[in-house]
Design an enzyme around this catalytic site. Structure first.
Site, PDB file in Angstrom:
ATOM      1  N   ASP A   9    -106.202  25.280 -57.699  1.00  0.00           N
ATOM      2  CA  ASP A   9    -106.612  26.130 -57.706  1.00  0.00           C
ATOM      3  C   ASP A   9    -106.385  26.642 -59.419  1.00  0.00           C
ATOM      4  O   ASP A   9    -105.226  27.491 -59.215  1.00  0.00           O
ATOM      5  CB  ASP A   9    -107.152  27.599 -56.948  1.00  0.00           C
ATOM      6  CG  ASP A   9    -107.521  26.772 -55.656  1.00  0.00           C
ATOM      7  OD1 ASP A   9    -108.568  25.963 -55.994  1.00  0.00           O
ATOM      8  OD2 ASP A   9    -107.109  27.297 -54.530  1.00  0.00           O
ATOM      9  N   ASP A  48    -118.277  29.001 -48.149  1.00  0.00           N
ATOM     10  CA  ASP A  48    -116.999  29.894 -47.777  1.00  0.00           C
ATOM     11  C   ASP A  48    -117.342  30.943 -46.970  1.00  0.00           C
ATOM     12  O   ASP A  48    -118.885  31.778 -46.840  1.00  0.00           O
ATOM     13  CB  ASP A  48    -117.579  30.515 -49.074  1.00  0.00           C
ATOM     14  CG  ASP A  48    -116.789  30.030 -49.642  1.00  0.00           C
ATOM     15  OD1 ASP A  48    -116.577  28.630 -49.721  1.00  0.00           O
ATOM     16  OD2 ASP A  48    -116.861  29.424 -51.326  1.00  0.00           O
TER      17      ASP A  48
END
Length: 237
Positions: free
Chosen positions: A129, A8
């Protein structure tokens, strides 16, 4: 099943968050490319890249880093975070990104998703998500009113071939994968499933492998050394 190490990116640096909280970030290295090369040397088949700045801003921020990865690495990368226009999707794929992950626009702009699927097929994946059973968007900062199961089935009907399912409450916690959620999805859908969030150790990899899913994403467990990427790759290959 393939094991996909994750990187990330915030401010050009590789980081990990806790339950998607931008205020709980930890820098896990100095250079995204060097970490990617390390994963490649260890035998990874794919690398999962998320532009967290982009996810929050609603547009690609760390584009230059992503393009460098696509050009330099010999293994494919999948990229998500802030990809909300057809131009960005096309740009990334033409630049060598193997799979583009759409999240927010998959729920907010069905016409764009449909066009992307028509033009790029299995190079498009959808990130689902979820928290408390509902889909979250815009860098996990906004919770929709869509139940993740309903959304998943809609994506399958539209022709999405690959979904990346993240239990936000598990992400970055090292509490173990949400095996029951993945098992439920596997039972009702034939879509390729990549499980994400909460992976702690080799036992999580073993349990997910037994479900016969497409892949699993591991991030914090690798950086925290509770999971050996090499061992996970050997188990799944």
């Amino acid at each position: 099943m393939i094991v996909i190490p994750a990187i990330d990116i915030i401010d050009g640096k590789p980081v990990r968050l806790y339950q998607g909280d931008y205020n709980k970030k930890k820098i896990v290295g100095e250079d995204v490319l060097e970490i990617s090369k390390k994963f490649e040397r260890e035998g990874a088949d794919y690398i999962h890249i998320v532009d967290l700045d982009g996810a929050k801003a609603g547009r690609l921020i760390n584009k230059e880093i992503i393009l460098k990865l696509a050009k330099t690495l010999k293994i494919p990368i999948e990229v998500g975070g802030g990809i909300r226009t057809y131009e960005d999707i096309k740009y990334l794929i033409e630049a060598g990104v193997s799979r583009v992950i759409l999240g927010t626009i998959a729920i907010e702009d069905k016409a764009l998703l449909r066009k992307a699927l028509e033009d790029f097929g299995d190079k498009i994946a959808v990130g689902i998500d979820c928290k408390d059973g509902y889909v979250c968007t815009r860098g996990w900062l906004s919770q929709s009113k869509r139940k993740y199961i309903d959304f998943l089935l809609e994506m399958e009907k539209m022709g999405v071939k690959n979904i990346i399912v993240t239990d936000i409450s598990k992400d970055g916690t090292l509490q173990g994968s949400n095996i029951e959620m993945i098992k439920e999805i596997k039972e009702i859908s034939k879509i390729d499933i990549t499980a994400s969030g909460g992976v702690k150790d080799i036992e999580d990899i073993r349990k997910l492998k037994e479900l016969d899913i497409y892949g699993v994403i591991a991030g914090k467990s690798i950086y925290s050394k509770t999971l050996s990427l090499k061992e996970a790759l050997e188990l799944t290959k």
